[in-house]
Design a protein around this motif. Sequence first.
Motif, PDB file in Angstrom:
ATOM      1  N   TYR A   1       4.642  10.109  -6.769  1.00 16.56           N
ATOM      2  CA  TYR A   1       5.892  10.471  -7.439  1.00 16.56           C
ATOM      3  C   TYR A   1       5.671  10.643  -8.943  1.00 16.56           C
ATOM      4  O   TYR A   1       6.166  11.607  -9.552  1.00 16.56           O
ATOM      5  N   MET A   2       4.941   9.722  -9.559  1.00 15.98           N
ATOM      6  CA  MET A   2       4.642   9.839 -10.987  1.00 15.98           C
ATOM      7  C   MET A   2       3.802  11.074 -11.269  1.00 15.98           C
ATOM      8  O   MET A   2       4.006  11.766 -12.277  1.00 15.98           O
ATOM      9  N   LYS A   3       2.882  11.384 -10.372  1.00 16.70           N
ATOM     10  CA  LYS A   3       2.052  12.568 -10.552  1.00 16.70           C
ATOM     11  C   LYS A   3       2.882  13.843 -10.491  1.00 16.70           C
ATOM     12  O   LYS A   3       2.728  14.754 -11.327  1.00 16.70           O
ATOM     13  N   ILE A   4       3.797  13.920  -9.518  1.00 21.65           N
ATOM     14  CA  ILE A   4       4.624  15.114  -9.362  1.00 21.65           C
ATOM     15  C   ILE A   4       5.585  15.262 -10.540  1.00 21.65           C
ATOM     16  O   ILE A   4       5.769  16.358 -11.092  1.00 21.65           O
ATOM     17  N   THR A   5       6.238  14.159 -10.948  1.00 24.53           N
ATOM     18  CA  THR A   5       7.184  14.240 -12.062  1.00 24.53           C
ATOM     19  C   THR A   5       6.483  14.594 -13.370  1.00 24.53           C
ATOM     20  O   THR A   5       7.027  15.338 -14.196  1.00 24.53           O
ATOM     21  N   ALA A   6       5.272  14.064 -13.572  1.00 22.95           N
ATOM     22  CA  ALA A   6       4.532  14.394 -14.795  1.00 22.95           C
ATOM     23  C   ALA A   6       4.158  15.879 -14.807  1.00 22.95           C
ATOM     24  O   ALA A   6       4.258  16.560 -15.829  1.00 22.95           O
ATOM     25  N   ALA A   7       3.745  16.384 -13.633  1.00 19.33           N
ATOM     26  CA  ALA A   7       3.413  17.804 -13.553  1.00 19.33           C
ATOM     27  C   ALA A   7       4.642  18.673 -13.782  1.00 19.33           C
ATOM     28  O   ALA A   7       4.583  19.699 -14.471  1.00 19.33           O
ATOM     29  N   ALA A   8       5.786  18.260 -13.230  1.00 22.93           N
ATOM     30  CA  ALA A   8       7.017  19.034 -13.437  1.00 22.93           C
ATOM     31  C   ALA A   8       7.461  18.993 -14.893  1.00 22.93           C
ATOM     32  O   ALA A   8       7.913  20.005 -15.441  1.00 22.93           O
ATOM     33  N   ALA A   9       7.299  17.822 -15.537  1.00 23.16           N
ATOM     34  CA  ALA A   9       7.678  17.714 -16.955  1.00 23.16           C
ATOM     35  C   ALA A   9       6.797  18.563 -17.840  1.00 23.16           C
ATOM     36  O   ALA A   9       7.263  19.248 -18.758  1.00 23.16           O
ATOM     37  N   SER A  10       5.496  18.536 -17.569  1.00 19.61           N
ATOM     38  CA  SER A  10       4.571  19.356 -18.363  1.00 19.61           C
ATOM     39  C   SER A  10       4.835  20.845 -18.150  1.00 19.61           C
ATOM     40  O   SER A  10       4.753  21.659 -19.084  1.00 19.61           O
ATOM     41  N   GLY A  11       5.183  21.237 -16.917  1.00 20.10           N
ATOM     42  CA  GLY A  11       5.496  22.639 -16.646  1.00 20.10           C
ATOM     43  C   GLY A  11       6.760  23.097 -17.357  1.00 20.10           C
ATOM     44  O   GLY A  11       6.841  24.217 -17.871  1.00 20.10           O
ATOM     45  N   SER A  12       7.780  22.186 -17.405  1.00 24.28           N
ATOM     46  CA  SER A  12       9.012  22.555 -18.102  1.00 24.28           C
ATOM     47  C   SER A  12       8.791  22.638 -19.604  1.00 24.28           C
ATOM     48  O   SER A  12       9.372  23.479 -20.291  1.00 24.28           O
ATOM     49  N   ASP A  13       7.931  21.737 -20.178  1.00 21.00           N
ATOM     50  CA  ASP A  13       7.665  21.790 -21.603  1.00 21.00           C
ATOM     51  C   ASP A  13       6.906  23.064 -21.980  1.00 21.00           C
ATOM     52  O   ASP A  13       7.173  23.677 -23.033  1.00 21.00           O
ATOM     53  N   SER A  14       5.955  23.444 -21.116  1.00 20.64           N
ATOM     54  CA  SER A  14       5.206  24.662 -21.413  1.00 20.64           C
ATOM     55  C   SER A  14       6.079  25.913 -21.257  1.00 20.64           C
ATOM     56  O   SER A  14       5.936  26.877 -21.976  1.00 20.64           O
TER      57      SER A  14
ATOM     58  N   GLU B   1       0.830  -1.199   0.000  1.00 21.36           N
ATOM     59  CA  GLU B   1       0.000   0.000   0.000  1.00 21.36           C
ATOM     60  C   GLU B   1       0.868   1.254   0.000  1.00 21.36           C
ATOM     61  O   GLU B   1       0.611   2.218  -0.745  1.00 21.36           O
ATOM     62  N   ALA B   2       1.931   1.254   0.819  1.00 22.88           N
ATOM     63  CA  ALA B   2       2.821   2.410   0.868  1.00 22.88           C
ATOM     64  C   ALA B   2       3.551   2.594  -0.458  1.00 22.88           C
ATOM     65  O   ALA B   2       3.712   3.720  -0.943  1.00 22.88           O
ATOM     66  N   PHE B   3       3.995   1.498  -1.070  1.00 24.52           N
ATOM     67  CA  PHE B   3       4.702   1.602  -2.345  1.00 24.52           C
ATOM     68  C   PHE B   3       3.791   2.144  -3.438  1.00 24.52           C
ATOM     69  O   PHE B   3       4.226   2.984  -4.249  1.00 24.52           O
ATOM     70  N   GLU B   4       2.560   1.682  -3.480  1.00 22.06           N
ATOM     71  CA  GLU B   4       1.617   2.184  -4.483  1.00 22.06           C
ATOM     72  C   GLU B   4       1.370   3.684  -4.287  1.00 22.06           C
ATOM     73  O   GLU B   4       1.333   4.459  -5.257  1.00 22.06           O
ATOM     74  N   THR B   5       1.224   4.113  -3.035  1.00 19.43           N
ATOM     75  CA  THR B   5       0.955   5.524  -2.769  1.00 19.43           C
ATOM     76  C   THR B   5       2.151   6.398  -3.136  1.00 19.43           C
ATOM     77  O   THR B   5       2.007   7.436  -3.795  1.00 19.43           O
ATOM     78  N   ILE B   6       3.349   5.980  -2.713  1.00 20.50           N
ATOM     79  CA  ILE B   6       4.545   6.791  -2.978  1.00 20.50           C
ATOM     80  C   ILE B   6       4.830   6.850  -4.475  1.00 20.50           C
ATOM     81  O   ILE B   6       5.089   7.929  -5.031  1.00 20.50           O
TER      82      ILE B   6
END
Length: 470
Positions: free
Chosen positions: A457-470, A448-453
């Motif tokens: 983590y994927m959500k934050i990295t995807a948001a950071a990648a989209s922000g850098s591309d924009s 459960e902890a691994f799925e949450t982390i």
Amino acid sequence: MLRQELDRERQRRIELEQKVQEVLKARTEEQAMQQPPKGPPPVSNGADRRSQGLCSRVQKWFYEKFGEYVEDFRFQPEESTVETEEPLSARRLTENMRRLKRGAKPVTSFVKNLSALSDWYSVYTSAIAFTVYMNAVWHGWAIPMFLFLAILRLSLNYLIARGWRIQWSIVPEVSEAVEPPKEDLTVSEKFQLVLDVAQKAQNLFGKMADILEKIKNLFMWVQPEITQKLYVALWAAFLTSCFFPYRLVGLALGLYAGIKFFLIDFIFKRCPRLRAKYDTPYIIWKSLPTDPQLKERSSTAVSRRLQTTSSRSYVSSTPTGLSKDEDTGRFHGTKKGNFHEIFNLTENERPLAVCENGWRCCLINRDRKMPTDYIRNGVLYVTENYLCFESSKSGSSKRNKVIKLVDITDIQKYKVLSVLPGSGMGIAVSTPSTQKPLVFGAMVHRDEAFETISGQYMKITAAAASGSDS
């Protein structure tokens, strides 16, 4: 053990005596058959005597030549030997891992050379290999070419064993410095050594288990849409082998293998997006699940159902005068105070709904040598942007650990020791500031902890990648 050895030798002696008696008895019967009777000789012609003498000589010759082999076909019970097991030793475990690495070095170097050929590490070598291979396949000399390469490799190995310095490798070999084993090790060093070797063995066994489980799930119709492709391909190969000559089929397969290995794989490795979209074998292999992934999927589906039903019941039972922020604020405190004050974070950083009460675990910092700093017991929390560990020992907040999710470079499941709570299950988190991954071990709810982390983590990295591309 001595009594068992004596009984075994006594049984062997009895069996040998029986064999000797049987041989002597057979010889006496043979001699009795060869001796003529004492009575009046029967009236017979010379041809009968010659035929009897010839048969007896053939029988004797056959017994002398093949009698020993006939005796070997007699049934004898197999002796069961019990092998003595060596006690667990950190030094022996490390030496066995080094032996395994040295033994697998020829295989790994061969795989590296093949990968270098496919990657065109040396343009001239890959071009020559591609030209020779395609010509050999076109003229039907593929199998003799591989046999000649095997003979050449054995010849070079013979010269190397005789002391010649020959290096026939596309990728230059890098000699790794081998540290001499220490004689006197402290308790913490022995524990660290066992952990390092156990981690390597765990990763190796995990990779082997993933490969075997993926192959098993491919043939067991775990994902029917993937196995259906294999089923159709096998039927197509069967019909092709029935209606087309083998020379034509071999030529087509050889040409496809050469183009796939030297050209298509090179393009796919240089363009990952094309590979993820058009490389069918790669897509099938990556989409095949392992047994732990299947269990996680089923458990995730069940937990989502339970969370949906619990959230509905919780919303229905919430007082009307209590706002959403006031209701959720009750859980955002630890035993020592408010959450954001403990970890020096902003007030909007709160634990996620899955880990409102946190997960009890122990933090293993393998960069530290002191036993007091090596292992810390506490509680792990996950917020929208941070991974927070609160130490259970009273003292300053320096013993707490705060990790930005953006700074995490790798997240893996980890098994420390089976004697710890939760069967030693844990999570290894790698960051640029640590030489070795931080391990959150002894977690009862590790999955459960691994799925949450990993999800956050994927959500934050995807948001950071989209922000850098924009």
